[in-house]
Design an enzyme around this catalytic site. Structure first.
Site, mmCIF file in Angstrom:
data_model
loop_
_atom_site.group_PDB
_atom_site.id
_atom_site.type_symbol
_atom_site.label_atom_id
_atom_site.label_comp_id
_atom_site.label_asym_id
_atom_site.label_seq_id
_atom_site.Cartn_x
_atom_site.Cartn_y
_atom_site.Cartn_z
ATOM 1 N N HIS A 1 52.365 37.300 -99.973
ATOM 2 C CA HIS A 1 51.923 37.406 -98.513
ATOM 3 C C HIS A 1 52.891 37.981 -97.807
ATOM 4 O O HIS A 1 53.877 37.721 -97.818
ATOM 5 C CB HIS A 1 51.132 36.139 -98.167
ATOM 6 C CG HIS A 1 50.357 36.217 -97.023
ATOM 7 N ND1 HIS A 1 50.791 36.169 -95.626
ATOM 8 C CD2 HIS A 1 48.858 36.385 -96.921
ATOM 9 C CE1 HIS A 1 49.790 36.248 -94.969
ATOM 10 N NE2 HIS A 1 48.625 36.431 -95.537
ATOM 11 N N ASP B 1 43.052 34.804 -101.297
ATOM 12 C CA ASP B 1 42.103 35.412 -102.199
ATOM 13 C C ASP B 1 42.019 34.797 -103.558
ATOM 14 O O ASP B 1 41.476 35.223 -104.228
ATOM 15 C CB ASP B 1 42.607 37.107 -102.175
ATOM 16 C CG ASP B 1 42.125 37.451 -100.712
ATOM 17 O OD1 ASP B 1 43.117 38.165 -99.957
ATOM 18 O OD2 ASP B 1 40.908 37.474 -100.690
HETATM 19 C C1 SDX Z 1 45.247 38.912 -97.235
HETATM 20 O O1 SDX Z 1 48.134 39.612 -93.449
HETATM 21 C C2 SDX Z 1 47.370 38.671 -93.537
HETATM 22 O O2 SDX Z 1 47.221 37.529 -92.984
HETATM 23 C C3 SDX Z 1 46.290 39.162 -94.771
HETATM 24 C C4 SDX Z 1 45.363 37.640 -95.082
HETATM 25 C C5 SDX Z 1 44.411 37.399 -93.867
HETATM 26 O O3 SDX Z 1 44.022 36.328 -93.724
HETATM 27 O O4 SDX Z 1 44.056 38.394 -93.148
HETATM 28 O O5 SDX Z 1 45.997 36.485 -95.314
HETATM 29 C C6 SDX Z 1 44.371 38.169 -96.297
HETATM 30 O O6 SDX Z 1 45.368 40.309 -97.329
HETATM 31 C C7 SDX Z 1 45.710 38.266 -98.411
HETATM 32 C C8 SDX Z 1 46.797 39.061 -99.386
HETATM 33 C C9 SDX Z 1 45.640 39.496 -100.519
HETATM 34 N N1 SDX Z 1 46.386 40.738 -101.261
HETATM 35 C C10 SDX Z 1 46.696 40.430 -102.478
HETATM 36 O O7 SDX Z 1 46.432 39.289 -103.330
HETATM 37 C C11 SDX Z 1 47.213 41.823 -103.396
HETATM 38 C C12 SDX Z 1 48.306 41.311 -103.833
HETATM 39 N N2 SDX Z 1 49.562 40.939 -103.119
HETATM 40 C C13 SDX Z 1 50.468 41.976 -102.684
HETATM 41 O O8 SDX Z 1 49.982 43.321 -102.674
HETATM 42 C C14 SDX Z 1 51.307 41.497 -101.524
HETATM 43 O O9 SDX Z 1 51.865 40.263 -101.669
HETATM 44 C C15 SDX Z 1 51.040 41.844 -100.120
HETATM 45 C C16 SDX Z 1 50.428 43.206 -99.833
HETATM 46 C C17 SDX Z 1 49.917 40.734 -99.692
HETATM 47 C C18 SDX Z 1 52.212 41.567 -99.258
HETATM 48 O O10 SDX Z 1 53.089 42.504 -99.442
HETATM 49 P P1 SDX Z 1 54.524 42.632 -98.477
HETATM 50 O O11 SDX Z 1 54.694 41.671 -97.521
HETATM 51 O O12 SDX Z 1 54.377 43.999 -98.192
HETATM 52 O O13 SDX Z 1 55.627 42.397 -99.936
HETATM 53 P P2 SDX Z 1 56.261 43.337 -100.331
HETATM 54 O O14 SDX Z 1 55.598 44.560 -101.067
HETATM 55 O O15 SDX Z 1 57.592 43.559 -99.581
HETATM 56 O O16 SDX Z 1 57.016 42.668 -101.552
HETATM 57 C C19 SDX Z 1 58.233 41.913 -101.610
HETATM 58 C C20 SDX Z 1 58.507 41.578 -103.109
HETATM 59 C C21 SDX Z 1 58.484 42.776 -104.039
HETATM 60 O O17 SDX Z 1 59.422 42.799 -104.952
HETATM 61 P P3 SDX Z 1 60.924 43.479 -104.916
HETATM 62 O O18 SDX Z 1 60.732 44.991 -104.783
HETATM 63 O O19 SDX Z 1 61.572 42.893 -103.548
HETATM 64 O O20 SDX Z 1 61.402 43.085 -106.486
HETATM 65 O O21 SDX Z 1 57.745 40.925 -103.801
HETATM 66 C C22 SDX Z 1 56.938 41.195 -104.787
HETATM 67 C C23 SDX Z 1 57.412 42.815 -104.424
HETATM 68 O O22 SDX Z 1 57.059 43.512 -105.946
HETATM 69 N N3 SDX Z 1 55.502 41.012 -104.832
HETATM 70 C C24 SDX Z 1 54.670 40.631 -105.483
HETATM 71 C C25 SDX Z 1 53.395 40.640 -105.155
HETATM 72 N N4 SDX Z 1 53.400 40.696 -103.867
HETATM 73 C C26 SDX Z 1 54.864 41.065 -103.485
HETATM 74 N N5 SDX Z 1 55.125 40.807 -107.027
HETATM 75 C C27 SDX Z 1 54.060 40.564 -107.872
HETATM 76 N N6 SDX Z 1 52.614 40.462 -107.569
HETATM 77 C C28 SDX Z 1 52.418 40.304 -106.082
HETATM 78 N N7 SDX Z 1 51.066 40.129 -105.668
#
Ligand code: SDX
Length: 384
Positions: free
Chosen positions: A261, A315
């Site tokens: 998140h 989710d």
């Molecule tokens: C919702 O914003 C809100 O409030 C949203 C929400 C709401 O109520 O409206 O809460 C609802 O959208 C929940 C999120 C649902 N999406 C997912 O579950 C999809 C999977 N999650 C991600 O794609 C991700 O976590 C996000 C999009 C939710 C957040 O991404 P960010 O903040 O842009 O994080 P990032 O891409 O900067 O990642 C930081 C690190 C990275 O690793 P490094 O490159 O630093 O080594 O964390 C890793 C990412 O690869 N990472 C994950 C991950 N999410 C982040 N690694 C594996 N699996 C994941 N799900």
């Protein structure tokens, strides 16, 4: 005016001042108008929560009854909207159908008298009332069936489940679904809410605002993740496959759906409440093996990615509840939209109350002083 440092995705950049909800991502706190989500989920209803979010305070008995009655009265769809849905392709995604229908509402109510409290009230009531009917109607009509008319004697959550399944839901199922709507109603400036605010800032009609937000919520990185989680759990297939699956995702730098998140760096408090609802439902209607896989997945992801603040988000468990309620997987995100209409409307109302059109800037990286080359002289291919 000095330009701020560029932050991809506006990460950490405030775009408004708001009093609607508050999140502390490090301690896992979510409050609606200052009330902790755990208390609201325990004691409130979705419509009462929508009132709190949109009008800024808990309604008294009379205000709540009037609001509930108004929403109940406006649940039906005009036949032109239903006829429009009959032309939608059966294979179309329900989020696309919902976005089209939300925008179509604007064809009937496009006056933009945003200073008129009655216009604002009517738009709030119509959107809260009609969005569930649209979702349920498309589910029926895509199979060639007539939509189920809303029942005025059923509450908001029970009526939606009734329109979906053509039978009155069990009271526990209706209550659990109502709590799911509460949990999904609002979450500060997430992508779809920001989309709603940007659209609202041009002073267009609220139906276009909601249509923008629905389109934004549909993406798999946002509201679309709940649908992907069910597919992921099914593909993992067994507890033994969980660890290899997580290790493969990490090796391939693939996102694990339902985890991570932008704000929460601990377990999303909504995920914890949803987990309790899953267990309540399973006690009543029987267990689902996917839950065991989900529990193992949560343990392994915490072991491998907890240090990065990757924990379950809202989710991760919601789909298990909806599936147990007999809801088709491709309706999970439209259900998220049904709930989030409350938050989107709250931010729409707050935005138009102190509006300044959103127009950010950029850091230009392109060339200058380029010459126009006549076509006959453009010998080399343009590299895409
Ligand atoms: C919702 O914003 C809100 O409030 C949203 C929400 C709401 O109520 O409206 O809460 C609802 O959208 C929940 C999120 C649902 N999406 C997912 O579950 C999809 C999977 N999650 C991600 O794609 C991700 O976590 C996000 C999009 C939710 C957040 O991404 P960010 O903040 O842009 O994080 P990032 O891409 O900067 O990642 C930081 C690190 C990275 O690793 P490094 O490159 O630093 O080594 O964390 C890793 C990412 O690869 N990472 C994950 C991950 N999410 C982040 N690694 C594996 N699996 C994941 N799900």
């Amino acid at each position: 005016m000095t330009t701020c440092e560029y932050r991809p995705g506006l990460e950490g950049i405030p775009v408004t001042q708001s009093s609607i909800s508050y999140v502390d991502g490090h301690t896992g706190v979510l409050e609606y108008r200052g009330i902790r989500i755990e208390e609201i989920a325990q004691n409130s209803s979705f419509l009462e929560t929508a009132y709190l979010l949109i009008w800024g305070g808990l309604p008294n008995q009379q205000q709540l009854q009037e609001f509930e009655h108004e929403v109940q009265y406006h649940r039906r769809l005009k036949y032109r909207i239903r006829d429009m849905m009959k032309c939608f392709p059966e294979s179309g995604h329900p989020m696309d159908a919902l976005q089209a229908c939300a925008a179509a509402l604007g064809l009937f109510h496009s006056r933009r008298e945003l200073e008129d409290p009655a216009y604002v009230q009517n738009a709030v009531v119509r959107l809260l009332a009609k969005i569930p009917t649209m979702v349920a109607a498309f589910k029926m009509m895509r199979k060639g069936n007539d939509p189920v008319q809303p029942r005025d004697d059923l509450g908001y959550a029970a009526n939606f489940l009734y329109m979906l399944n053509e039978r009155e839901p069990d009271p526990l199922a209706a209550r659990i679904f109502d709590i799911c709507l509460i949990l999904h109603a609002e979450h500060t400036i997430n992508a779809s809410t920001f989309s709603a605010m940007v659209t609202a800032s041009t002073l267009t009609d609220p139906y276009a605002v909601i249509a923008s937000a629905v389109g934004t919520l549909a993406g798999p990185l946002h509201g679309g993740a709940n649908e992907e989680v069910i597919t992921m759990l099914r593909n993992i297939g067994s507890i033994e496959n969980v660890r290899p699956y997580v290790e493969k995702c990490i090796a391939n730098r693939e996102r694990i759906m339902g985890f991570g998140h932008r704000v929460y760096k601990v377990k999303d408090p909504r995920a914890a409440i949803l987990q309790g609802l899953v267990e309540q439902l399973f006690d009543k209607v029987g267990h689902d093996a996917s839950y065991d896989i989900a529990l193992e997945l949560e343990l392994v992801v915490e072991e491998k990615l907890g240090h990065k603040g990757i924990y379950p988000n809202v989710d991760f468990y919601s789909g298990l509840v909806y599936r147990k309620l007999g809801i088709p997987t491709d309706l999970f995100t439209p259900i998220f939209a049904i709930a989030r209409v409350a938050g989107w409307l709250a931010h729409w109302k707050e935005q138009i109350g102190k509006n300044r059109i959103f127009r950010p800037t950029q850091i230009y990286e392109g060339p200058h002083t380029q010459q126009y080359i006549p076509l006959e002289k453009r010998l080399q291919m343009w590299e895409k």
